[in-house]
Design an enzyme around this catalytic site. Structure first.
Site, PDB file in Angstrom:
ATOM      1  N   LEU A 164       0.844  -1.204   0.000  1.00 27.47           N
ATOM      2  CA  LEU A 164       0.000   0.000   0.000  1.00 27.47           C
ATOM      3  C   LEU A 164       0.876   1.250   0.000  1.00 27.47           C
ATOM      4  CD1 LEU A 164      -2.606  -1.305   2.575  1.00 27.47           C
ATOM      5  CD2 LEU A 164      -3.002  -0.919   0.132  1.00 27.47           C
ATOM      6  N   HIS A 187       1.649 -10.643  10.132  1.00 22.70           N
ATOM      7  CA  HIS A 187       2.857 -11.083   9.429  1.00 22.70           C
ATOM      8  C   HIS A 187       3.326 -12.397  10.045  1.00 22.70           C
ATOM      9  CE1 HIS A 187       6.463 -10.724   7.056  1.00 22.70           C
ATOM     10  NE2 HIS A 187       7.168 -11.020   8.134  1.00 22.70           N
TER      11      HIS A 187
HETATM   12  C1  GRF Z   1      -0.760 -15.610   6.496  1.00 29.09           C
HETATM   13  O1  GRF Z   1       0.336 -16.401   6.847  1.00 29.09           O
HETATM   14  C2  GRF Z   1      -0.468 -14.158   6.758  1.00 29.09           C
HETATM   15  O2  GRF Z   1       0.300 -13.947   7.901  1.00 29.09           O
HETATM   16  C3  GRF Z   1       0.307 -13.767   5.530  1.00 29.09           C
HETATM   17  O3  GRF Z   1      -0.339 -14.432   4.477  1.00 29.09           O
HETATM   18  C4  GRF Z   1      -0.982 -15.600   4.982  1.00 29.09           C
HETATM   19  C5  GRF Z   1      -2.429 -15.493   4.633  1.00 29.09           C
HETATM   20  O4  GRF Z   1      -3.134 -16.649   4.969  1.00 29.09           O
HETATM   21  N1  GRF Z   1       0.379 -12.336   5.417  1.00 29.09           N
HETATM   22  P1  GRF Z   1      -4.703 -16.635   5.015  1.00 29.09           P
HETATM   23  O5  GRF Z   1      -5.189 -16.132   3.651  1.00 29.09           O
HETATM   24  O6  GRF Z   1      -5.153 -15.759   6.128  1.00 29.09           O
HETATM   25  O7  GRF Z   1      -5.089 -18.066   5.219  1.00 29.09           O
END
Ligand code: GRF
Length: 216
Positions: A96, A112
């Site tokens: 973003l 994250h």
């Molecule tokens: C998660 O591991 C999140 O931390 C990262 O991308 C992944 C997304 O997984 N940013 P989901 O779509 O929530 O299952």
């Protein structure tokens, strides 16, 4: 107090989105999920959101090419009619710009899959294994223009085990993500998180790494 209205931005399967939706089903949860927006028309999370009766929108980034500002104006326009208070990024795979982030000061959260500030960016589990760390985990933080760098709201640590593969480690971290994202959203929606010197204070004290609050 009125429940805060939350938009979740996704790009994929949306398991963190589901964790937030499930948490918000509790009448005492201080936020409701009012909208799910995906930049990927095929994101599996869209169907999962619709199945829960949540409004969904797709703002495909592709027609905008390299014009990130135009994409974000469209994103903002999709969000605006829903009277949104807070945004949760949950596997939203677009960076973003400062303009969009400035529309949502202290109201834009991200999850994250690493213990920030370690392993910013992609492929966190492979990099954690390659680095030989013994502890790994997940972080929820406020979004600032610098990627994966905003004030940390909650973290949970998981062990790295001797026979871990990227997949087993990712699964252990994901379970932690599903615990701390609802916790962090609860704290923010209840107005209990204040940012001072780039650090989050919860109820006036520093947040301990496990996502609980301990006196500083
Ligand atoms: C998660 O591991 C999140 O931390 C990262 O991308 C992944 C997304 O997984 N940013 P989901 O779509 O929530 O299952």
């Amino acid at each position: 107090m009125a429940r805060k209205r939350v938009a979740i931005l996704i790009s994929g399967r949306g398991s963190n989105m589901v964790a937030l939706i499930e948490a918000a089903k509790d009448a005492t949860f201080p936020a409701e999920i009012a909208l799910v927006v995906s930049n990927e028309p095929a994101a599996g999370g869209l169907e999962r959101a619709s199945a829960s009766g949540i409004a969904t929108a797709v703002v495909d980034h592709r027609p905008f090419g390299k014009d990130r500002a135009a994409f974000e104006r469209a994103l903002q326009a999709a969000i605006e009619p829903h009277a949104i208070d807070l945004i949760c990024l949950a596997g939203f795979m677009r960076l973003l710009t400062p303009w969009f982030i400035a529309q949502w000061p202290k109201r834009l959260l991200n999850i994250h899959p690493a213990l920030l500030p370690a392993f910013k960016g992609l492929d966190t589990h492979a990099r954690a294994l390659a680095a030989g760390v013994k502890q790994h985990g997940a972080t929820v933080h406020f979004v600032v223009p610098e990627m994966d760098s905003g004030p940390i709201i909650a973290q949970e640590t998981v062990p790295v085990l001797p026979n871990d593969t990227e997949a087993t480690l990712a699964a252990r971290v994901l379970a932690a993500e599903h615990r701390i994202y609802p916790l962090a959203l609860r704290l923010v929606a209840e107005g209990r998180v204040r940012v001072a010197d780039n650090r989050c204070l919860v109820d006036g004290v520093l947040v301990a790494p496990a996502g609980s609050a301990k006196p500083a």
